[in-house]
Scaffold this motif. Structure first.
Motif, PDB file in Angstrom:
ATOM      1  N   THR A  32      84.746  71.121  55.987  1.00 58.38           N
ATOM      2  CA  THR A  32      84.172  72.033  54.982  1.00 58.38           C
ATOM      3  C   THR A  32      83.470  71.318  53.828  1.00 58.38           C
ATOM      4  O   THR A  32      82.738  71.960  53.074  1.00 58.38           O
ATOM      5  N   ASN A  86      87.597  81.870  46.397  1.00 64.25           N
ATOM      6  CA  ASN A  86      86.563  82.896  46.492  1.00 64.25           C
ATOM      7  C   ASN A  86      86.315  83.643  45.179  1.00 64.25           C
ATOM      8  O   ASN A  86      85.692  84.709  45.186  1.00 64.25           O
ATOM      9  N   THR A  88      84.846  85.245  42.114  1.00 67.90           N
ATOM     10  CA  THR A  88      83.469  85.609  41.757  1.00 67.90           C
ATOM     11  C   THR A  88      83.487  86.931  41.001  1.00 67.90           C
ATOM     12  O   THR A  88      84.505  87.624  40.992  1.00 67.90           O
ATOM     13  N   ARG A  92      77.929  87.091  37.156  1.00 69.76           N
ATOM     14  CA  ARG A  92      78.577  85.878  36.651  1.00 69.76           C
ATOM     15  C   ARG A  92      77.481  84.927  36.146  1.00 69.76           C
ATOM     16  O   ARG A  92      76.441  84.792  36.784  1.00 69.76           O
ATOM     17  N   GLY A 124      77.060  80.617  49.635  1.00 67.20           N
ATOM     18  CA  GLY A 124      78.432  80.608  49.127  1.00 67.20           C
ATOM     19  C   GLY A 124      78.629  81.915  48.370  1.00 67.20           C
ATOM     20  O   GLY A 124      78.945  81.933  47.176  1.00 67.20           O
ATOM     21  N   GLU A 130      77.691  88.370  43.858  1.00 66.00           N
ATOM     22  CA  GLU A 130      76.499  87.635  43.418  1.00 66.00           C
ATOM     23  C   GLU A 130      75.224  88.224  44.026  1.00 66.00           C
ATOM     24  O   GLU A 130      74.247  88.498  43.323  1.00 66.00           O
ATOM     25  N   ASP A 157      78.543  82.579  53.783  1.00 63.91           N
ATOM     26  CA  ASP A 157      79.779  81.935  53.343  1.00 63.91           C
ATOM     27  C   ASP A 157      80.496  81.371  54.565  1.00 63.91           C
ATOM     28  O   ASP A 157      80.252  81.808  55.693  1.00 63.91           O
ATOM     29  N   ASN A 212      78.303  77.355  57.514  1.00 68.04           N
ATOM     30  CA  ASN A 212      79.023  76.220  56.935  1.00 68.04           C
ATOM     31  C   ASN A 212      78.003  75.213  56.422  1.00 68.04           C
ATOM     32  O   ASN A 212      77.139  74.758  57.172  1.00 68.04           O
ATOM     33  N   PHE A 213      78.093  74.857  55.141  1.00 73.65           N
ATOM     34  CA  PHE A 213      77.142  73.900  54.560  1.00 73.65           C
ATOM     35  C   PHE A 213      77.196  72.543  55.244  1.00 73.65           C
ATOM     36  O   PHE A 213      76.301  71.736  55.083  1.00 73.65           O
ATOM     37  N   ARG A 230      76.130  78.583  43.540  1.00 79.32           N
ATOM     38  CA  ARG A 230      76.853  78.409  42.285  1.00 79.32           C
ATOM     39  C   ARG A 230      78.356  78.335  42.525  1.00 79.32           C
ATOM     40  O   ARG A 230      78.918  79.109  43.313  1.00 79.32           O
ATOM     41  N   ASN A 231      78.970  77.402  41.833  1.00 78.52           N
ATOM     42  CA  ASN A 231      80.425  77.235  41.885  1.00 78.52           C
ATOM     43  C   ASN A 231      80.912  76.924  43.291  1.00 78.52           C
ATOM     44  O   ASN A 231      81.946  77.408  43.737  1.00 78.52           O
TER      45      ASN A 231
HETATM   46  C1  LIG Z   1      84.016  80.101  43.958  1.00 75.97           C
HETATM   47  S1  LIG Z   1      83.101  80.875  45.239  1.00 75.97           S
HETATM   48  C2  LIG Z   1      81.538  81.100  44.455  1.00 75.97           C
HETATM   49  C3  LIG Z   1      80.982  82.488  44.662  1.00 75.97           C
HETATM   50  C4  LIG Z   1      79.672  82.764  43.917  1.00 75.97           C
HETATM   51  N1  LIG Z   1      78.631  81.868  44.335  1.00 75.97           N
HETATM   52  C5  LIG Z   1      79.875  82.676  42.435  1.00 75.97           C
HETATM   53  O1  LIG Z   1      79.421  81.726  41.773  1.00 75.97           O
HETATM   54  O2  LIG Z   1      80.509  83.569  41.860  1.00 75.97           O
HETATM   55  C6  LIG Z   1      82.770  79.494  46.335  1.00 75.97           C
HETATM   56  C7  LIG Z   1      82.415  79.939  47.743  1.00 75.97           C
HETATM   57  O3  LIG Z   1      81.932  78.815  48.482  1.00 75.97           O
HETATM   58  C8  LIG Z   1      82.377  78.951  49.822  1.00 75.97           C
HETATM   59  N2  LIG Z   1      82.346  77.641  50.508  1.00 75.97           N
HETATM   60  C9  LIG Z   1      83.163  76.576  50.288  1.00 75.97           C
HETATM   61  N3  LIG Z   1      82.871  75.590  51.156  1.00 75.97           N
HETATM   62  C10 LIG Z   1      81.857  76.044  51.930  1.00 75.97           C
HETATM   63  C11 LIG Z   1      81.119  75.476  53.016  1.00 75.97           C
HETATM   64  N4  LIG Z   1      81.380  74.245  53.480  1.00 75.97           N
HETATM   65  N5  LIG Z   1      80.152  76.232  53.580  1.00 75.97           N
HETATM   66  C12 LIG Z   1      79.877  77.470  53.112  1.00 75.97           C
HETATM   67  N6  LIG Z   1      80.539  78.074  52.108  1.00 75.97           N
HETATM   68  C13 LIG Z   1      81.516  77.351  51.520  1.00 75.97           C
HETATM   69  C14 LIG Z   1      83.785  79.513  49.662  1.00 75.97           C
HETATM   70  O4  LIG Z   1      84.248  80.145  50.834  1.00 75.97           O
HETATM   71  C15 LIG Z   1      83.627  80.474  48.488  1.00 75.97           C
HETATM   72  O5  LIG Z   1      83.428  81.798  48.890  1.00 75.97           O
END
Ligand SMILES: C[S@@+](CC[C@H](N)C(=O)[O-])C[C@H]1O[C@@H](n2cnc3c(N)ncnc32)[C@H](O)[C@@H]1O
Length: 289
Positions: A32, A86, A88, A92, A124, A130, A157, A212-213, A230-231
């Motif tokens: 991840t 997760n 959010t 935001r 994400g 968002e 996501d 998945n990034f 973001r985040n």
């Molecule tokens: C804290 S949330 C941020 C949500 C929104 N972007 C915000 O700023 O409110 C982080 C998100 O990144 C996703 N994430 C983490 N690693 C990831 C990956 N390797 N590929 C895709 N999504 C990922 C998580 O599942 C989570 O939903």
């Protein structure tokens, strides 16, 4: 088991050894990009404790073996769901939405623009707040002129649990409370359970996908005008962040914008983006790729 025994059993935490932590954190990092340092040991324990117990394992090593040997990959998906954060909420980091309205949208939506296609990616997206904030903002900004534009919002996501919620698009009263009453009335329908469901005309603007990034390449044919990521990078190390920033760069049209979280700092990294203001980056208009 009595109810009391059940509660007692659920509250007992299985401890994790350094070796088990290293195995699990390395697996999570490889799959991840989420980088968990030693001080995050308690996070792994608290988030995975229930799953380990439900599967009747007595220790994290057996659970690790189970995850890496599961041919369906589902054990890994469940683990990632538990580990990802997760958190959010709607609108935001309001500064980004103000900046879009004041600076980016006037650039993107000139009346004279022949190509009416606009693509935005919430990378994400978690449970969808968002991307729906972006959809509401676009509706407010364009008014009825929105019908003249071909607007596509992609929201991705890694977490299936988050995506299921995002696709349901139903939010509790306390999650919509911060929105202006007018906006709630316009864009949500009240459900029988006194929750708020995003109206179909807004949902239709958004495509939710699992992504998945860490995938070597993003599976998109087209590019984007705006990427919100973001985040997310806050959980990544420098190497993973840089690879991701590069992939975002190549996924944007020249002149496109990347928005990151205000608590994330990529200015200290060497990348191709132009710094615009805190948490806002731009791909230079002349740089075709
Ligand atoms: C804290 S949330 C941020 C949500 C929104 N972007 C915000 O700023 O409110 C982080 C998100 O990144 C996703 N994430 C983490 N690693 C990831 C990956 N390797 N590929 C895709 N999504 C990922 C998580 O599942 C989570 O939903």
């Amino acid at each position: 088991m009595t109810l009391k025994e059940n509660i007692d059993n659920a509250s007992i935490l299985i401890s994790i050894s350094d070796k088990e932590f290293n195995l699990l954190s390395e697996l999570i990092y490889q799959k991840t990009g989420i980088f968990l340092q030693q001080h995050k040991k308690s996070l792994i324990v608290s988030r995975l404790n229930k799953i380990v117990k439900d599967l009747k394992f007595n220790n994290f090593h057996d659970y690790y073996e189970y995850v890496i040997n599961d041919p369906s990959g589902e054990a890994l998906v469940s683990m990632v769901d538990k580990i990802s954060t997760n958190h959010t909420f709607f609108f935001r980091e309001k500064e980004h939405f103000d900046f879009l309205k004041e600076q980016v949208f006037p650039e993107l939506f000139p009346v004279s623009k022949k190509d009416k296609k606009i693509r935005v990616w919430s990378a994400g997206c978690s449970t969808g707040e968002e991307v729906f904030s972006l959809a509401f903002l676009l509706r407010e900004y364009l008014g009825t002129a929105i019908n003249q534009w071909d607007i596509g919002l992609l929201a991705t996501d890694i977490s299936m649990t988050a995506l299921v919620k995002a696709r349901e698009s139903v939010y509790s009263q306390d999650r919509v409370n911060a929105l202006p009453a007018e906006m709630i009335k316009k864009y949500f329908q009240k459900t029988e359970n006194a929750e708020f469901k995003v109206k179909e005309e807004i949902k239709k603007m958004v495509l939710f996908k699992k992504l998945n990034f860490m995938d070597e390449k993003f599976p998109f044919k087209g590019k984007f005008h705006i990427i919100f990521c973001r985040n997310v990078m806050i959980y990544f190390d420098k190497e993973t962040s840089l690879k991701l920033i590069d992939k975002f760069y190549h996924s944007l049209y020249p002149g496109g914008y990347l928005m990151i979280g205000h608590s994330e700092n990529i200015a200290r990294y060497h990348h191709s983006f132009q710094y615009i203001k805190p948490a806002v980056y731009k791909k230079e208009a002349s740089h075709e790729s």
